[in-house]
Enzyme design. Structure first.
Site, PDB file in Angstrom:
ATOM      1  N   GLU A  46      15.832  -4.758   7.106  1.00  0.00           N
ATOM      2  CA  GLU A  46      16.286  -4.682   5.719  1.00  0.00           C
ATOM      3  C   GLU A  46      16.480  -3.224   5.293  1.00  0.00           C
ATOM      4  O   GLU A  46      15.655  -2.359   5.592  1.00  0.00           O
ATOM      5  CB  GLU A  46      15.240  -5.353   4.825  1.00  0.00           C
ATOM      6  CG  GLU A  46      15.508  -5.272   3.339  1.00  0.00           C
ATOM      7  CD  GLU A  46      14.404  -5.907   2.504  1.00  0.00           C
ATOM      8  OE1 GLU A  46      14.609  -6.093   1.290  1.00  0.00           O
ATOM      9  OE2 GLU A  46      13.333  -6.217   3.073  1.00  0.00           O
ATOM     10  N   LYS A 113      20.821 -10.259  -1.011  1.00  0.00           N
ATOM     11  CA  LYS A 113      19.468 -10.815  -1.167  1.00  0.00           C
ATOM     12  C   LYS A 113      19.348 -11.530  -2.508  1.00  0.00           C
ATOM     13  O   LYS A 113      19.722 -10.994  -3.558  1.00  0.00           O
ATOM     14  CB  LYS A 113      18.447  -9.677  -1.063  1.00  0.00           C
ATOM     15  CG  LYS A 113      16.996 -10.106  -1.081  1.00  0.00           C
ATOM     16  CD  LYS A 113      16.108  -8.889  -0.852  1.00  0.00           C
ATOM     17  CE  LYS A 113      14.625  -9.223  -0.804  1.00  0.00           C
ATOM     18  NZ  LYS A 113      13.791  -8.013  -0.555  1.00  0.00           N
ATOM     19  N   CYS A 149      14.156 -10.861   3.849  1.00  0.00           N
ATOM     20  CA  CYS A 149      12.753 -10.705   3.447  1.00  0.00           C
ATOM     21  C   CYS A 149      12.265 -11.761   2.458  1.00  0.00           C
ATOM     22  O   CYS A 149      11.976 -12.882   2.846  1.00  0.00           O
ATOM     23  CB  CYS A 149      12.515  -9.291   2.913  1.00  0.00           C
ATOM     24  SG  CYS A 149      10.792  -8.737   3.113  1.00  0.00           S
ATOM     25  N   SER A 175       8.654  -5.847   5.363  1.00  0.00           N
ATOM     26  CA  SER A 175       7.474  -6.505   4.802  1.00  0.00           C
ATOM     27  C   SER A 175       6.240  -5.651   5.056  1.00  0.00           C
ATOM     28  O   SER A 175       5.840  -5.463   6.210  1.00  0.00           O
ATOM     29  CB  SER A 175       7.295  -7.885   5.453  1.00  0.00           C
ATOM     30  OG  SER A 175       6.139  -8.538   4.963  1.00  0.00           O
ATOM     31  N   LYS A 181      -1.935 -10.118   6.613  1.00  0.00           N
ATOM     32  CA  LYS A 181      -0.530 -10.384   6.275  1.00  0.00           C
ATOM     33  C   LYS A 181       0.233 -10.998   7.448  1.00  0.00           C
ATOM     34  O   LYS A 181       1.080 -11.881   7.247  1.00  0.00           O
ATOM     35  CB  LYS A 181       0.133  -9.075   5.847  1.00  0.00           C
ATOM     36  CG  LYS A 181       1.590  -9.204   5.386  1.00  0.00           C
ATOM     37  CD  LYS A 181       1.691  -9.974   4.081  1.00  0.00           C
ATOM     38  CE  LYS A 181       3.124  -9.969   3.522  1.00  0.00           C
ATOM     39  NZ  LYS A 181       3.510  -8.659   2.984  1.00  0.00           N
ATOM     40  N   LEU A 290     -15.406  18.524   7.749  1.00  0.00           N
ATOM     41  CA  LEU A 290     -16.222  17.620   8.565  1.00  0.00           C
ATOM     42  C   LEU A 290     -17.672  17.827   8.163  1.00  0.00           C
ATOM     43  O   LEU A 290     -18.288  18.836   8.493  1.00  0.00           O
ATOM     44  CB  LEU A 290     -16.006  17.935  10.043  1.00  0.00           C
ATOM     45  CG  LEU A 290     -16.566  16.947  11.068  1.00  0.00           C
ATOM     46  CD1 LEU A 290     -16.028  15.545  10.828  1.00  0.00           C
ATOM     47  CD2 LEU A 290     -16.244  17.402  12.479  1.00  0.00           C
ATOM     48  N   SER A 291     -18.208  16.868   7.426  1.00  0.00           N
ATOM     49  CA  SER A 291     -19.490  17.053   6.755  1.00  0.00           C
ATOM     50  C   SER A 291     -20.689  16.584   7.560  1.00  0.00           C
ATOM     51  O   SER A 291     -21.830  16.860   7.193  1.00  0.00           O
ATOM     52  CB  SER A 291     -19.480  16.293   5.429  1.00  0.00           C
ATOM     53  OG  SER A 291     -19.469  14.889   5.660  1.00  0.00           O
ATOM     54  N   ILE A 294     -20.224   9.811   7.516  1.00  0.00           N
ATOM     55  CA  ILE A 294     -19.412   8.813   8.211  1.00  0.00           C
ATOM     56  C   ILE A 294     -17.955   8.827   7.779  1.00  0.00           C
ATOM     57  O   ILE A 294     -17.049   8.571   8.589  1.00  0.00           O
ATOM     58  CB  ILE A 294     -20.027   7.400   8.047  1.00  0.00           C
ATOM     59  CG1 ILE A 294     -19.373   6.439   9.055  1.00  0.00           C
ATOM     60  CG2 ILE A 294     -19.906   6.910   6.605  1.00  0.00           C
ATOM     61  CD1 ILE A 294     -20.131   5.159   9.249  1.00  0.00           C
ATOM     62  N   GLU A 401     -15.826   4.724  -3.242  1.00  0.00           N
ATOM     63  CA  GLU A 401     -16.078   5.949  -4.010  1.00  0.00           C
ATOM     64  C   GLU A 401     -14.987   6.175  -5.051  1.00  0.00           C
ATOM     65  O   GLU A 401     -15.276   6.535  -6.196  1.00  0.00           O
ATOM     66  CB  GLU A 401     -16.148   7.146  -3.070  1.00  0.00           C
ATOM     67  CG  GLU A 401     -17.333   7.134  -2.118  1.00  0.00           C
ATOM     68  CD  GLU A 401     -17.261   8.235  -1.081  1.00  0.00           C
ATOM     69  OE1 GLU A 401     -18.298   8.506  -0.453  1.00  0.00           O
ATOM     70  OE2 GLU A 401     -16.172   8.817  -0.900  1.00  0.00           O
TER      71      GLU A 401
END
Length: 542
Positions: A46, A113, A149, A175, A181, A290-291, A294, A401
């Site tokens: 599309e 469409k 679509c 899509s 999905k 880079l602390s 995680i 967060e």
């Protein structure tokens, strides 16, 4: 007698706005389909010429001229194979989301469409006028119908194709991905095939565009709705099928590609999201803090998998509250990944700021101001590296967060792209464990230890937030499913937790408006498909 039709699906990663470049890819692929694969017909996604979604590029005055030039170029340079491709095109002063059939220099037919999505991430009614007629063309004795679509998700276009008595449906798609999905898509396309009574060639584009990820997963389905073939997830591919008009049988000429696990599916979407954003925007590489926690650990792993170790730089920026464990774990992961790594203490920067601010802050007790200043010192350092080296700053905040405002404007939110923006904290842990099954790069104690921003002594996230298992479930119900406070409480959550979390979500909308974009992987991410006012008197409740 009719002869079998060799159909090639071109699952491509195209660039929005690059009409000449996309045209070149289409021509190159069509000639490869003809010469290497002996295809009779090649199908493109599309809006392949403009890329999807082109957004307000569709309003540019030169759009019509550029598309017409592209179509003329295709007509002149491709022969001996039929192309079916998508593009935006004006007809009688109205702009349509169009699919055209081009054969030996002629535009055989066009399909507009009919169903223009205008929900979640979609905004097609802002630009396009809906079509209302089916399009059926004949090719080597077969009656072939076109679909674009959203049309396949609605009954009216499906009934038109059924009434037209088509032998085969070609569906062009852009899509976007979210978790689950691909399965949902396959079910809808199967139902469409059964209702039309014809096999379906379902082509989806791949690639990432800003916050949207297009996962591919193109399909071949029989008239009975059986999946005959599934294409690659988050990767390009050229897939060949054969359709026999005499028997109405569609067959794949290659084995189906194995569907990835749930965790692999999300992880690969993040990798492609980072890769395409960095490469398509011309950044030399990425830099991130880079602390030893995680979130940054997973973010840097995704970045390396997307770009390669030579294009990723990490900086540990310790302060007096940074634990030795964090310093050790950050270095261990940097070594495991083989990336450039530096340590820059923010202590002198922080002290200098505090000295300059002492007059303004005199008489006030310490609070989050001092914590936020630490994060802002780190943001200044990363942005300086970005400016000097042409590296994009990756931020590392997760969806949990960002939802409750557990982040610092112009601090840890300073950057251009947030890898984990739509990844809840519980999923961060899940994906980290998955990544370590590929190769052990994230230290195990980073996964095991209680999460902490380390902006104060002995600080953990759960000092001020519910456990993430609880928090993420509340956020899913409120953010993604629009439950009211009372409806969430009725699901068994403590009223105090629910009311506090919902209030935090609502009052931190102003922060999220200033946050970097990031890959969307849930059904409703913070971005283009969740739009709430910043200034509002709405009170959470029933």
């Amino acid at each position: 007698m009719s002869t079998p039709i060799r159909v090639l699906m071109a699952q491509l990663n195209l660039l929005v706005g690059d009409i000449p470049g996309n045209t070149g890819r289409i021509i190159e692929t069509a000639l490869e389909a003809r010469d290497r694969h002996q295809a009779d017909l090649v199908l493109f996604p599309e809006l392949a010429l403009s890329g999807y979604p082109p957004e307000d590029l569709l309003l540019r005055p030169s759009l019509e001229l550029r598309i017409e030039q592209a179509l003329e170029r295709i007509k002149q340079e491709v022969s001996g194979v039929t192309l079916v491709l998508g593009y935006p095109r004006y007809r009688d002063g109205a702009l349509y989301n169009m699919a055209g059939v081009i054969r030996d220099g002629e535009l055989i037919c066009e399909y507009a469409k009919q169903c223009l999505p205008n929900y979640q991430v979609f905004d097609e009614q802002r630009y396009f006028v809906a079509g209302n007629q089916p399009c059926v063309f004949e090719h080597q004795g077969a009656r072939i119908g076109l679909s674009i679509c959203e049309d396949i998700w609605h009954s009216a276009p499906t009934e038109q194709l059924a009434d037209a008595g088509v032998d085969l449906v070609l569906s062009l798609n852009a899509s976007p991905y979210h978790i689950g999905k691909a399965t949902q898509r396959a079910e809808v396309v199967a139902q469409h095939a059964r209702q039309v009574g014809a096999p379906v060639v379902y082509l989806n584009q791949t690639g990432a565009q800003d916050e949207l990820v297009f996962d591919g997963n193109s399909l071949l389905l029989s008239a009975e709705g059986e999946t005959l073939f599934r294409g690659a997830h988050c990767d390009e591919g050229l897939y060949l099928a054969s359709f026999d008009p005499a028997s109405g049988t569609l067959t794949s000429e290659q084995p189906s590609i194995e569907e990835p696990s749930a965790d692999a599916s999300v992880y690969q979407a993040l990798v492609m999201g980072v890769r395409d954003y960095v490469n398509k925007n011309g950044f030399k590489g990425v830099v991130l803090g880079l602390s030893g926690g995680i979130d940054s650990a997973l973010s840097v792993a995704v970045a390396v998998d997307a770009l390669g170790a030579d294009r990723v730089e990490a900086v540990m920026m310790p302060f007096r509250y940074t634990s030795s464990m964090s310093v050790e774990d950050a270095e261990a992961e940097a070594r495991a990944l083989g990336i450039a790594y530096d340590v820059i203490s923010i202590e002198p920067l922080y002290d200098s700021f505090m000295q300059q601010l002492q007059g303004q802050l005199a008489g006030y007790a310490p609070d989050t101001t001092e914590e936020n200043l630490q994060a802002r010192c780190r943001g200044v350092l990363l942005m300086a590296i970005s400016n000097k080296k042409g590296y994009l700053v990756l931020t590392t905040g997760n969806k949990s967060e960002m939802a409750v405002g557990y982040s610092t404007l112009y601090g840890d939110m300073a950057g251009g792209f947030d890898v984990l923006k739509d990844i809840p904290k519980t999923l961060v842990y899940q994906l980290s464990r998955y990544r370590n099954t590929l190769s052990q790069v994230i230290p195990q104690r980073v996964i095991d230890r209680p999460p902490s921003a380390e902006l104060a002594p002995d600080q953990t996230d759960q000092d001020s937030l519910p456990d993430y298992d609880v928090l993420d479930r509340i956020l899913e119900l409120y953010v993604e499913r629009d439950y009211s406070a009372q409806a969430i409480i009725d699901e068994g959550f403590e009223a105090a937790d629910v009311n506090r979390v919902l209030r935090l979500v609502d009052i931190n909308e102003y922060k999220r408006r200033q946050a970097p974009i990031g890959p969307r992987v849930t059904q409703r991410g913070f971005g283009r498909d969740r739009r709430y006012p910043i200034t509002s008197g709405w009170k959470a409740g029933i």
